[in-house]
Write a protein that holds these residues in place. Structure first.
Motif, short mmCIF file in Angstrom:
data_model
loop_
_atom_site.label_atom_id
_atom_site.label_comp_id
_atom_site.label_asym_id
_atom_site.label_seq_id
_atom_site.Cartn_x
_atom_site.Cartn_y
_atom_site.Cartn_z
N LYS A 25 0.82 -1.21 0.00
CA LYS A 25 0.00 0.00 0.00
C LYS A 25 0.86 1.26 0.00
CE LYS A 25 -3.79 -2.20 2.40
NZ LYS A 25 -4.53 -2.28 3.65
N ARG A 26 0.43 2.22 -0.77
CA ARG A 26 1.15 3.49 -0.87
C ARG A 26 1.28 4.17 0.49
NH1 ARG A 26 0.25 9.08 -2.17
NH2 ARG A 26 1.98 9.83 -3.44
N PHE A 33 4.32 3.03 2.30
CA PHE A 33 5.55 3.62 1.78
C PHE A 33 5.70 5.07 2.24
CE2 PHE A 33 5.17 0.02 -1.06
CZ PHE A 33 6.48 -0.34 -1.29
N LEU A 34 4.59 5.82 2.25
CA LEU A 34 4.64 7.21 2.70
C LEU A 34 4.97 7.28 4.19
CD1 LEU A 34 1.58 8.68 0.79
CD2 LEU A 34 4.01 8.99 0.26
N ALA A 35 4.46 6.35 4.98
CA ALA A 35 4.77 6.32 6.40
C ALA A 35 6.26 6.01 6.61
CB ALA A 35 3.91 5.29 7.11
N ALA A 36 6.80 5.07 5.84
CA ALA A 36 8.22 4.74 5.96
C ALA A 36 9.09 5.93 5.56
CB ALA A 36 8.55 3.53 5.09
N ARG A 44 8.51 -6.02 7.79
CA ARG A 44 7.90 -5.70 6.50
C ARG A 44 8.93 -5.00 5.63
NH1 ARG A 44 1.93 -3.34 7.44
NH2 ARG A 44 3.16 -1.43 7.49
N VAL A 45 8.87 -5.27 4.33
CA VAL A 45 9.86 -4.70 3.42
C VAL A 45 9.17 -4.27 2.12
CG1 VAL A 45 10.48 -6.97 2.46
CG2 VAL A 45 12.11 -5.09 2.32
#
Length: 113
Positions: free
Chosen positions: A10-11, A14-17, A43-44
């Motif tokens: 989920k995008r 990625f934005l949170a990372a 998670r990767v």
């Protein structure tokens, strides 16, 4: 026993990372964010932009990053954290052993913080 890897899809993940810790290496950038949700899964996610090259080059880089993650994250990754590997233009020409050493250094650096 090693914990299996879960792939980010989920995008929003990625934005949170992207708001987490960022460790730049010559072949890639590692983004790491602790989730603090009680789930010990590692998670990767993988990202390679079009600036790197055409689809063949980007897919080759993603395959290299996935192989590195499968090898090193179960051993050195942080449980309960999201790890995002962003391919850089220098990563496709780099020797795989060099990339492995860089990811090891990046994960060790992230563990200290």
């Amino acid at each position: 026993m090693t914990q299996g890897l879960v792939t980010l899809r989920k995008r929003a993940d990625f934005l949170a990372a992207n708001r987490g810790r960022r460790i730049a290496m010559p072949g890639f950038v590692l983004q790491l964010r602790r989730r603090d949700d009680g789930d010990p899964a590692i998670r990767v996610g993988f990202t390679v932009t079009k600036k790197i090259g055409n689809a063949v080059v980007r897919n080759r880089m993603k395959r290299r990053l996935r192989a590195l993650a499968r090898e090193l994250l179960p051993v050195r990754g942080q449980p309960g954290a999201d790890h995002v590997l962003i391919g850089r233009s220098g990563g496709i020409e780099r020797d795989f052993a060099t990339l492995r050493d860089e990811l090891t250094r990046a994960l060790d650096k992230a563990a200290k913080c």
